[in-house]
Enzyme design. Sequence first.
Site, short mmCIF file in Angstrom:
data_model
loop_
_atom_site.label_atom_id
_atom_site.label_comp_id
_atom_site.label_asym_id
_atom_site.label_seq_id
_atom_site.Cartn_x
_atom_site.Cartn_y
_atom_site.Cartn_z
N HIS A 115 0.83 -1.22 0.00
CA HIS A 115 0.00 0.00 0.00
C HIS A 115 0.87 1.26 0.00
O HIS A 115 0.37 2.35 0.23
CB HIS A 115 -0.95 0.01 1.20
CG HIS A 115 -2.03 -1.02 1.10
ND1 HIS A 115 -2.82 -1.39 2.17
CD2 HIS A 115 -2.46 -1.76 0.06
CE1 HIS A 115 -3.68 -2.32 1.79
NE2 HIS A 115 -3.48 -2.57 0.51
N CYS A 166 6.58 11.12 -14.22
CA CYS A 166 7.59 11.42 -15.25
C CYS A 166 8.76 10.45 -15.15
O CYS A 166 9.56 10.35 -16.07
CB CYS A 166 8.04 12.87 -15.17
SG CYS A 166 9.23 13.22 -13.86
N ASN A 175 -3.46 -12.99 15.49
CA ASN A 175 -4.34 -11.83 15.61
C ASN A 175 -4.95 -11.81 17.02
O ASN A 175 -4.97 -12.82 17.71
CB ASN A 175 -5.46 -11.92 14.55
CG ASN A 175 -5.82 -10.56 13.99
OD1 ASN A 175 -5.64 -9.53 14.64
ND2 ASN A 175 -6.35 -10.53 12.78
ZN LIG Z 1 8.09 14.64 -12.48
#
Ligand SMILES: [Zn+2]
Length: 280
Positions: free
Chosen positions: A128, A140, A238
Amino acid sequence: MRAHPLFDLITQRLHGGRNLVVLTGAGISAESGIPTFRGDDGFWTRGSRNYRPEELATWATFVAEPEVVWPWYLWRLACCRGSQPNAGHRALVAMDSLLQDQFLLVTQNVDGLHSRAGSPENRTFHIHGNLERMRCADACSTRTWAVPAALRTFSKGDSIQPDDAPHLRCPTCGGWARPHVLWFDECYDERWFRFDSTMRAAAAAEVLVIVGGSGSTNLPIQMATNALNTGALVVELNVAESGFTPYAEASDGGLVTGPSGTTLPQLLAALRESMALHGG
Ligand SMILES: [Zn+2]
């Protein structure tokens, strides 16, 4: 002390160099005092508007209001940095050292506590994401980078000041950086979240140990399903039954009840004893 029978079963199944995959969820972080940042824990006010966590943790809100989303994440990061790894995190570091290539840690937690405890990045999949890292919002490049050390510590309700802004930019293209986390309106993938690698590891595991998870998110449930389908032993550690318990019970495993700060060191002790007796 005699090991829990399921821990004996785990050590038996790992003989001969077979793989152990450990999946951790919010429970292990809660034992370090980290809130879930859901509901009231993660409530955020800006001007006259109140934001719910489920709304802030989305690409849609980030695109519309990055200057609202960022301070919330930087406050969460400050909360996490104020907490310390616990005995469960440390036991997992020791398990990694003991088992090395036989071991993989997969975590749903974004607080970075496993890394701070010393779990190596090459055998720790943050499915996550990780609050300690950011990446280009325009993608980018495929790299992620650490939240700049020069960025100040945020408190609840803070907003971005002119001095903060340069630290929240992509160093390559100058556009917005974003938190390196999986948002509610995004999908798992290999590039950012090692989706395919995680699935392969779960399918190849001899033993899957699930620690402190709720069993309410998609990929962890798929991991448990894959492990079960390939005949793996599934054991849950748990404090109470969860959505994972039926998977553990459908294998030869089951639930070991207790805080992970206690049960993980016990599992580590069983593994050490077994390896001392039988070797790797
Ligand atoms: Zn960038």
